[in-house]
Design a protein around this motif. Sequence first.
Motif, PDB file in Angstrom:
ATOM      1  N   GLY A   1      12.337  56.024  -7.755  1.00  0.00           N
ATOM      2  CA  GLY A   1      12.553  55.591  -9.132  1.00  0.00           C
ATOM      3  C   GLY A   1      11.511  56.165 -10.072  1.00  0.00           C
ATOM      4  N   ARG A   2      11.251  55.427 -11.139  1.00  0.00           N
ATOM      5  CA  ARG A   2      10.330  55.891 -12.176  1.00  0.00           C
ATOM      6  C   ARG A   2       9.043  55.072 -12.144  1.00  0.00           C
ATOM      7  N   ASP A   3       7.978  55.671 -12.635  1.00  0.00           N
ATOM      8  CA  ASP A   3       6.696  54.997 -12.803  1.00  0.00           C
ATOM      9  C   ASP A   3       6.368  54.945 -14.282  1.00  0.00           C
ATOM     10  N   PHE A   4       5.926  53.769 -14.737  1.00  0.00           N
ATOM     11  CA  PHE A   4       5.520  53.592 -16.120  1.00  0.00           C
ATOM     12  C   PHE A   4       4.111  53.006 -16.172  1.00  0.00           C
ATOM     13  N   ALA A   5       3.429  53.249 -17.279  1.00  0.00           N
ATOM     14  CA  ALA A   5       2.166  52.572 -17.575  1.00  0.00           C
ATOM     15  C   ALA A   5       2.322  51.841 -18.902  1.00  0.00           C
ATOM     16  N   ALA A   6       1.685  50.676 -19.004  1.00  0.00           N
ATOM     17  CA  ALA A   6       1.766  49.870 -20.226  1.00  0.00           C
ATOM     18  C   ALA A   6       0.375  49.468 -20.668  1.00  0.00           C
ATOM     19  N   GLY A   7       0.257  49.181 -21.962  1.00  0.00           N
ATOM     20  CA  GLY A   7      -1.022  48.788 -22.543  1.00  0.00           C
ATOM     21  C   GLY A   7      -1.374  47.339 -22.276  1.00  0.00           C
ATOM     22  N   ASP A   8      -2.428  46.882 -22.923  1.00  0.00           N
ATOM     23  CA  ASP A   8      -2.951  45.528 -22.738  1.00  0.00           C
ATOM     24  C   ASP A   8      -1.850  44.490 -22.940  1.00  0.00           C
ATOM     25  N   ILE A   9      -1.856  43.451 -22.096  1.00  0.00           N
ATOM     26  CA  ILE A   9      -0.811  42.428 -22.128  1.00  0.00           C
ATOM     27  C   ILE A   9      -1.271  41.170 -22.850  1.00  0.00           C
ATOM     28  N   HIS A  10      -2.464  40.695 -22.562  1.00  0.00           N
ATOM     29  CA  HIS A  10      -3.059  39.541 -23.247  1.00  0.00           C
ATOM     30  C   HIS A  10      -2.114  38.347 -23.348  1.00  0.00           C
ATOM     31  N   GLY A  11      -1.546  37.954 -22.196  1.00  0.00           N
ATOM     32  CA  GLY A  11      -0.769  36.725 -22.169  1.00  0.00           C
ATOM     33  C   GLY A  11       0.554  36.788 -22.897  1.00  0.00           C
ATOM     34  N   HIS A  12       1.139  37.976 -23.017  1.00  0.00           N
ATOM     35  CA  HIS A  12       2.451  38.120 -23.658  1.00  0.00           C
ATOM     36  C   HIS A  12       3.409  38.823 -22.695  1.00  0.00           C
ATOM     37  N   PHE A  13       3.667  38.177 -21.577  1.00  0.00           N
ATOM     38  CA  PHE A  13       4.516  38.761 -20.548  1.00  0.00           C
ATOM     39  C   PHE A  13       5.987  38.793 -20.954  1.00  0.00           C
ATOM     40  N   SER A  14       6.424  37.853 -21.775  1.00  0.00           N
ATOM     41  CA  SER A  14       7.825  37.872 -22.227  1.00  0.00           C
ATOM     42  C   SER A  14       8.093  39.091 -23.096  1.00  0.00           C
ATOM     43  N   ARG A  15       7.146  39.434 -23.956  1.00  0.00           N
ATOM     44  CA  ARG A  15       7.305  40.630 -24.790  1.00  0.00           C
ATOM     45  C   ARG A  15       7.319  41.886 -23.923  1.00  0.00           C
ATOM     46  N   LEU A  16       6.454  41.925 -22.920  1.00  0.00           N
ATOM     47  CA  LEU A  16       6.439  43.072 -22.021  1.00  0.00           C
ATOM     48  C   LEU A  16       7.756  43.172 -21.258  1.00  0.00           C
ATOM     49  N   GLN A  17       8.262  42.047 -20.777  1.00  0.00           N
ATOM     50  CA  GLN A  17       9.531  42.043 -20.059  1.00  0.00           C
ATOM     51  C   GLN A  17      10.651  42.580 -20.940  1.00  0.00           C
ATOM     52  N   ALA A  18      10.646  42.217 -22.208  1.00  0.00           N
ATOM     53  CA  ALA A  18      11.671  42.715 -23.134  1.00  0.00           C
ATOM     54  C   ALA A  18      11.579  44.227 -23.283  1.00  0.00           C
ATOM     55  N   ALA A  19      10.352  44.759 -23.332  1.00  0.00           N
ATOM     56  CA  ALA A  19      10.167  46.210 -23.433  1.00  0.00           C
ATOM     57  C   ALA A  19      10.681  46.902 -22.166  1.00  0.00           C
ATOM     58  N   LEU A  20      10.426  46.302 -21.016  1.00  0.00           N
ATOM     59  CA  LEU A  20      10.912  46.873 -19.764  1.00  0.00           C
ATOM     60  C   LEU A  20      12.435  46.887 -19.716  1.00  0.00           C
ATOM     61  N   GLU A  21      13.050  45.810 -20.139  1.00  0.00           N
ATOM     62  CA  GLU A  21      14.507  45.739 -20.138  1.00  0.00           C
ATOM     63  C   GLU A  21      15.105  46.767 -21.088  1.00  0.00           C
ATOM     64  N   ALA A  22      14.462  46.964 -22.247  1.00  0.00           N
ATOM     65  CA  ALA A  22      14.956  47.944 -23.214  1.00  0.00           C
ATOM     66  C   ALA A  22      14.869  49.362 -22.651  1.00  0.00           C
ATOM     67  N   ALA A  23      13.907  49.603 -21.764  1.00  0.00           N
ATOM     68  CA  ALA A  23      13.732  50.925 -21.164  1.00  0.00           C
ATOM     69  C   ALA A  23      14.577  51.107 -19.903  1.00  0.00           C
ATOM     70  N   GLY A  24      15.334  50.082 -19.528  1.00  0.00           N
ATOM     71  CA  GLY A  24      16.156  50.166 -18.334  1.00  0.00           C
ATOM     72  C   GLY A  24      15.356  50.125 -17.048  1.00  0.00           C
ATOM     73  N   PHE A  25      14.248  49.411 -17.078  1.00  0.00           N
ATOM     74  CA  PHE A  25      13.380  49.314 -15.896  1.00  0.00           C
ATOM     75  C   PHE A  25      14.127  48.637 -14.752  1.00  0.00           C
ATOM     76  N   ASP A  26      14.064  49.267 -13.567  1.00  0.00           N
ATOM     77  CA  ASP A  26      14.737  48.740 -12.377  1.00  0.00           C
ATOM     78  C   ASP A  26      13.663  48.304 -11.377  1.00  0.00           C
ATOM     79  N   PRO A  27      13.441  47.003 -11.209  1.00  0.00           N
ATOM     80  CA  PRO A  27      12.369  46.538 -10.317  1.00  0.00           C
ATOM     81  C   PRO A  27      12.601  46.864  -8.847  1.00  0.00           C
ATOM     82  N   VAL A  28      13.781  47.297  -8.498  1.00  0.00           N
ATOM     83  CA  VAL A  28      14.050  47.657  -7.104  1.00  0.00           C
ATOM     84  C   VAL A  28      13.386  48.989  -6.757  1.00  0.00           C
ATOM     85  N   VAL A  29      13.376  49.925  -7.705  1.00  0.00           N
ATOM     86  CA  VAL A  29      12.849  51.266  -7.404  1.00  0.00           C
ATOM     87  C   VAL A  29      11.728  51.717  -8.352  1.00  0.00           C
ATOM     88  N   ASP A  30      11.620  51.104  -9.524  1.00  0.00           N
ATOM     89  CA  ASP A  30      10.607  51.509 -10.496  1.00  0.00           C
ATOM     90  C   ASP A  30       9.302  50.748 -10.275  1.00  0.00           C
TER      91      ASP A  30
END
Length: 244
Positions: free
Chosen positions: A19-48
């Motif tokens: 799959g794909r590898d991504f890097a993300a910036g500082d999270i600071h307790g905003h995991f829901s926002r990060l999850q939304a960004a991952l979903e928008a990018a089509g992140f697949d937790p099975v292979v990415d």
Amino acid sequence: MTTTIEVPRIQRFAANTAGRDFAAGDIHGHFSRLQAALEAAGFDPVVDRLFSVGDLIDRGPECRDALDWLAKPWFHPVRGNHDDFVVHFDTCDVFSWICNGGSWFTGLSPPEQQAFALQFAELPIAIEIETPGGLVGIIHADCPVSSWDQLRAELQSPESDKQLRAVLLRCMWSRTRIQAGDTRGVHGLRALVVGHTPLRQPAVLGNVYHVDTAGWLDGYFTLLDLTTLQCIPPIDPEPGFDQA
């Protein structure tokens, strides 16, 4: 008593052939926002896989979710300066920590605090990932030396405890490169990905990618594809990288 665990300070990952590898910036307790960004990018937790520049906690409302994210097999962060406060919670500058978003930790029970300290003590200072284009490094703030090989040696076999402390301090706290606009880069890497300094859009200085676009504040989460080195969303072609 702060828990001491012997863990590798630098961790290496083989290439992701599924799959794909991504890097993300500082999270600071905003995991829901990060999850939304991952979903928008089509992140697949099975292979990415997602690599994080650290600072998982403080300032946001979902700091307690950090342990759940650390249990995800596809999530791999380095230790940021805020994460390091957790590791040394009983010896750090508590006033400074609370002033910078650490008050949530004081509301945890002693066993909960210890659980966080144990998990965060296992976070490496640096990560290196094999990619089709070459080795990519991840550090929270900056590489304090000119080559990745030298940093690896400094982390794995430091000359002294004093030297190690100096290296760790700069890895987790330094803003020298971004403030000086230093484009000399880091030898021995295709790219180095860092966060720590919030920017209005990602900045590329030499081969160093600054990806903290303040998704935890009033900005957005940038995802850097480690194969293509393209950002999602794309970098605005207009010059400049003002701090947020």
